[in-house]
Design a protein around this motif. Structure first.
Motif, PDB file in Angstrom:
ATOM      1  N   GLY A 194     -43.892 -25.544 -95.842  1.00 46.96           N
ATOM      2  CA  GLY A 194     -44.301 -25.853 -94.480  1.00 46.96           C
ATOM      3  C   GLY A 194     -43.281 -25.558 -93.418  1.00 46.96           C
ATOM      4  N   VAL A 195     -42.040 -25.260 -93.805  1.00 51.02           N
ATOM      5  CA  VAL A 195     -41.015 -24.925 -92.817  1.00 51.02           C
ATOM      6  C   VAL A 195     -41.265 -23.483 -92.362  1.00 51.02           C
ATOM      7  N   PRO A 196     -41.390 -23.248 -91.056  1.00 49.63           N
ATOM      8  CA  PRO A 196     -41.695 -21.901 -90.560  1.00 49.63           C
ATOM      9  C   PRO A 196     -40.646 -20.870 -90.971  1.00 49.63           C
ATOM     10  N   VAL A 197     -41.090 -19.648 -91.075  1.00 49.66           N
ATOM     11  CA  VAL A 197     -40.192 -18.543 -91.407  1.00 49.66           C
ATOM     12  C   VAL A 197     -39.076 -18.445 -90.368  1.00 49.66           C
ATOM     13  N   GLY A 198     -37.864 -18.251 -90.835  1.00 56.16           N
ATOM     14  CA  GLY A 198     -36.719 -18.149 -89.942  1.00 56.16           C
ATOM     15  C   GLY A 198     -36.062 -19.468 -89.624  1.00 56.16           C
ATOM     16  N   LYS A 199     -36.669 -20.574 -90.115  1.00 53.49           N
ATOM     17  CA  LYS A 199     -36.096 -21.899 -89.878  1.00 53.49           C
ATOM     18  C   LYS A 199     -35.793 -22.560 -91.208  1.00 53.49           C
ATOM     19  N   VAL A 200     -35.038 -23.663 -91.170  1.00 50.19           N
ATOM     20  CA  VAL A 200     -34.657 -24.371 -92.393  1.00 50.19           C
ATOM     21  C   VAL A 200     -34.822 -25.866 -92.193  1.00 50.19           C
ATOM     22  N   ALA A 201     -34.779 -26.600 -93.306  1.00 50.51           N
ATOM     23  CA  ALA A 201     -34.856 -28.060 -93.267  1.00 50.51           C
ATOM     24  C   ALA A 201     -33.451 -28.638 -93.357  1.00 50.51           C
ATOM     25  N   ALA A 202     -33.072 -29.421 -92.349  1.00 53.27           N
ATOM     26  CA  ALA A 202     -31.741 -30.033 -92.300  1.00 53.27           C
ATOM     27  C   ALA A 202     -31.866 -31.536 -92.440  1.00 53.27           C
ATOM     28  N   ALA A 203     -31.179 -32.117 -93.418  1.00 57.44           N
ATOM     29  CA  ALA A 203     -31.177 -33.561 -93.615  1.00 57.44           C
ATOM     30  C   ALA A 203     -30.059 -34.184 -92.791  1.00 57.44           C
ATOM     31  N   LEU A 204     -30.397 -35.205 -91.999  1.00 49.68           N
ATOM     32  CA  LEU A 204     -29.393 -35.943 -91.237  1.00 49.68           C
ATOM     33  C   LEU A 204     -28.887 -37.083 -92.110  1.00 49.68           C
ATOM     34  N   ASP A 205     -27.616 -37.057 -92.446  1.00 54.28           N
ATOM     35  CA  ASP A 205     -27.097 -37.967 -93.463  1.00 54.28           C
ATOM     36  C   ASP A 205     -25.750 -38.544 -93.047  1.00 54.28           C
ATOM     37  N   THR A 206     -25.763 -39.809 -92.627  1.00 54.02           N
ATOM     38  CA  THR A 206     -24.522 -40.474 -92.231  1.00 54.02           C
ATOM     39  C   THR A 206     -23.624 -40.754 -93.429  1.00 54.02           C
ATOM     40  N   GLY A 207     -24.142 -40.567 -94.641  1.00 55.65           N
ATOM     41  CA  GLY A 207     -23.350 -40.797 -95.831  1.00 55.65           C
ATOM     42  C   GLY A 207     -22.578 -39.574 -96.286  1.00 55.65           C
ATOM     43  N   PHE A 208     -22.727 -38.462 -95.583  1.00 54.11           N
ATOM     44  CA  PHE A 208     -21.981 -37.257 -95.943  1.00 54.11           C
ATOM     45  C   PHE A 208     -20.886 -37.030 -94.923  1.00 54.11           C
ATOM     46  N   SER A 209     -19.659 -37.061 -95.385  1.00 54.81           N
ATOM     47  CA  SER A 209     -18.545 -36.840 -94.480  1.00 54.81           C
ATOM     48  C   SER A 209     -18.505 -35.408 -94.017  1.00 54.81           C
ATOM     49  N   LEU A 210     -18.541 -34.516 -94.977  1.00 51.01           N
ATOM     50  CA  LEU A 210     -18.339 -33.094 -94.711  1.00 51.01           C
ATOM     51  C   LEU A 210     -19.662 -32.378 -94.956  1.00 51.01           C
ATOM     52  N   PRO A 211     -20.296 -31.868 -93.911  1.00 52.25           N
ATOM     53  CA  PRO A 211     -21.643 -31.300 -94.055  1.00 52.25           C
ATOM     54  C   PRO A 211     -21.667 -30.087 -94.983  1.00 52.25           C
ATOM     55  N   PRO A 212     -22.525 -30.092 -96.005  1.00 55.45           N
ATOM     56  CA  PRO A 212     -22.662 -28.931 -96.873  1.00 55.45           C
ATOM     57  C   PRO A 212     -23.733 -27.971 -96.362  1.00 55.45           C
ATOM     58  N   LEU A 213     -23.362 -26.715 -96.223  1.00 55.77           N
ATOM     59  CA  LEU A 213     -24.251 -25.657 -95.763  1.00 55.77           C
ATOM     60  C   LEU A 213     -24.265 -24.541 -96.799  1.00 55.77           C
ATOM     61  N   PRO A 214     -25.289 -23.682 -96.779  1.00 53.35           N
ATOM     62  CA  PRO A 214     -25.234 -22.502 -97.648  1.00 53.35           C
ATOM     63  C   PRO A 214     -23.946 -21.723 -97.404  1.00 53.35           C
TER      64      PRO A 214
END
Length: 460
Positions: A259-279
Motif C-alpha cells: 500500500g505504500v506508493p511507488v517512490g515512497k517508503v514506510a518510516a517508523a517513529l521510534d523513541t526507543g532507537f537512539s541511532l536511526p537505522p536506514l538502508p
C-alpha cells in the motif's frame, strides 16, 4: 506456560480488578534525556568498546509509579508493553500469574512472568496494569524498564494471556498502557505528545515533553498539521515522501510494505532507537556528501570531520523536516595507537535488523530525527482494531542557517574538552592497519533500546 515473541521489541484465573482509571482531563509528564552526546571509551577504539552500552549516551526516560514503587523507564513508541526489572525491589501487586513470556528486542531481550499492579502516569491511575516482571533483562544495564507506547496488536503480554485464558480475557486484562488508559474514558482525547530535548554534548540532562490527552500550548499548531495515518497495525509507521540531502531527493528502493506508493517508503517513529537505522545506500548518500568523510569498510562506519556537516531533511505529506547538524554526528574518544584521540562518527546507521523478525517499516526514524519535531501520536477512534491511528508533527528545527551556527559553536566548545581530533582518513587507515577490529554502528535496540545510548533502540 511460556510464550516467546519478537518485538520492535497456565495460570489460575484469579479474581481480577477491572482497570478503572481515576483521571483529570489531561496530564503532563516529564521526559528527560540522560547521558550526553560524547562516547568515552576506556581503552582502544574497537568494535567491542564502541558497541551497545548503557552509559555515556543519550536515553529518553520518564517516571512512573508501579505498585507504589517509583521507577524510571525508557519512553518507547517502538514497543508495546510495560516491562520492568525490579532489581530486587518489592512492589504491591494486584494479581500474579504463572504465565511466562519473553520479548526480543533489536538488541537484548526480556524474560519473565506476567503480573499486575496499579500504574500511575502523572495524574492517571490504571488500577491493574499487566506488565512483564522481568527475571532476565539482558543488554539494558541499570534501567528500570520500558514503557511501551505502541498498540495492542502483537503485544506479547496480550498474546500470552490469550493463549492461557482465551481471547476475551486478553481483551479485558491484557491491554497495553495507552490503550488501557484511553479505553476507560471515551471523553479523553486519544493522543500523547512527545518532544525530545537536545542536551549539549557535554551535558547530562535536559527536559522534554510527554503529554497525555492534550497538546502543549507552545505547539498548539500541531492540530493544523496533516494527519499522517499509520500504514501497519503494529508500529507508528508512516508514509515518508522523501529524504533530501542538500535539497536533492534520494531514491529509495520499492517499499516492502503493501500500500505504500511507488517512490515512497514506510518510516517508523521510534523513541526507543537512539541511532536511526536506514538502508545502507541512504546512509552512504548522507555522509559521502560531507567533505573529508571517510568510510571504514571493515567496521561499516563513517568517520566524519568533527566540524563538518550537511543539510538533511525528511518529507511527510509535503512537510519538510530538517535535521539539526548536531544530530548527524557525535564524538567518540579513545586510544588510537596508544594515544588518546577523538573521532566523529555517523549517527544515522546501517539498517541491520532481521527483516523476518522485525516487520512493518522500511527504516526507523529514532531520536536523532525526533529531536527535530514535536509529534502528536493519536490512536484515533478504534483502539483495539487499530483502524484510524495517525501522527501529526511540527518542526522544531526551522532555520538551518541558525542550526548550522549552533552546531559549529557547540561542537567547537565540546572539542576543547576532548583529546585532539584525528583526521577521518587517518582514523580509518590507522584502525585497519593496527587493529583487527573497528568501530561498529551503534544499534540500541530494544526494543531495541537502542538505548540507553545516544538515544535508545527499540523496535518493539
Amino acid at each position: 506456560m511460556f510464550f516467546s515473541f519478537s518485538s520492535l521489541a497456565g495460570a489460575i484465573f484469579a479474581c481480577f480488578l477491572l482497570s478503572d482509571i481515576v483521571m483529570g482531563r489531561s496530564s503532563s509528564l516529564a521526559v528527560d534525556v540522560r547521558g550526553h552526546g560524547v562516547r568515552f571509551i576506556d581503552g582502544p577504539i574497537t568494535s567491542g568498546n564502541v558497541g551497545v552500552t548503557t552509559s555515556d549516551n543519550l536515553g529518553y526516560f520518564t517516571n512512573i509509579t508501579l505498585g507504589g514503587l517509583n521507577l524510571t523507564v525508557i519512553l518507547d513508541t517502538g514497543s508495546f508493553d510495560l516491562i520492568v526489572d525490579l532489581q530486587g525491589h518489592q512492589l504491591l501487586l494486584t494479581n500474579t500469574t504463572n504465565i511466562q513470556t519473553s520479548q526480543q528486542f533489536g538488541n537484548g531481550n526480556a524474560i519473565g512472568d506476567v503480573n499486575f499492579a496499579e500504574l500511575r502516569l502523572g495524574d492517571f491511575i490504571i488500577q491493574s496494569q499487566a506488565f512483564l516482571d522481568a527475571t532476565q533483562f539482558s543488554e539494558f544495564g541499570d534501567i528500570h524498564g520500558i514503557l511501551g507506547m505502541s498498540f495492542n496488536v502483537d503485544s506479547p503480554i496480550r498474546a500470552a494471556i490469550a493463549q492461557a485464558w482465551g481471547a476475551q480475557a486478553a481483551q479485558i486484562f491484557g491491554n497495553t498502557p495507552m490503550p488501557a488508559l484511553f479505553a476507560q474514558d471515551t471523553t479523553l482525547s486519544h493522543n500523547f505528545d512527545v518532544q525530545l530535548a537536545r542536551a549539549s554534548e557535554l551535558d547530562t540532562t535536559a527536559p522534554g515533553l510527554f503529554i497525555i490527552g492534550t497538546h502543549d500550548p507552545d505547539f498548539a499548531s500541531v492540530t493544523d498539521a496533516p494527519h499522517l495515518p499509520i500504514v501497519t497495525s503494529d508500529h507508528w509507521s508512516l508514509v515518508m515522501d522523501a529524504m533530501k540531502i542538500n535539497g536533492k531527493v534520494f531514491s529509495f528502493n520499492t517499499s516492502r510494505i503493501a500500500g505504500v506508493p511507488v517512490g515512497k517508503v514506510a518510516a517508523a517513529l521510534d523513541t526507543g532507537f537512539s541511532l536511526p537505522p536506514l538502508p545502507a545506500p541512504a546512509v552512504d548518500a548522507i555522509y559521502s556528501d560531507i567533505p573529508g568523510a571517510a568510510f571504514d569498510e571493515r567496521g561499516q562506519q563513517w568517520f566524519v570531520p568533527c566540524d563538518a556537516s550537511t543539510n538533511v531533511s525528511f518529507v511527510f505529506a509535503g512537510q519538510e523536516f530538517f535535521v539539526h547538524p548536531l544530530d548527524l554526528t557525535y564524538p567518540v574518544t579513545g586510544s588510537i595507537g596508544g594515544v588518546q584521540r577523538t573521532v566523529c562518527v555517523n549517527t544515522y546507521q546501517y539498517l541491520t535488523l532481521n527483516p523476518d523478525a522485525f516487520t512493518g517499516f522500511d527504516l526507523i526514524l529514532g531520536d536523532a530525527f525526533l529531536r527535530n519535531v514535536y509529534a502528536s501520536f493519536n490512536y484515533g477512534t478504534a483502539l483495539f482494531g487499530n483502524s484510524g491511528p495517525f501522527v501529526q508533527m511540527v518542526s522544531t528545527t526551522t532555520n538551518m542557517a541558525e542550526a548550522m551556527d549552533e552546531f559549529k559553536t557547540q561542537r567547537a566548545a565540546t572539542l576543547t574538552h576532548l583529546p585532539p581530533v584525528v583526521d577521518p582518513s587517518h582514523a580509518v587507515h590507522g584502525l585497519i592497519d593496527n587493529s583487527s577490529t573497528t568501530i561498529r554502528s551503534l544499534c540500541l535496540g530494544n526494543s531495541r533500546v537502542s538505548l540507553v545510548l545516544l538515544s535508545i533502540v527499540f523496535l518493539l
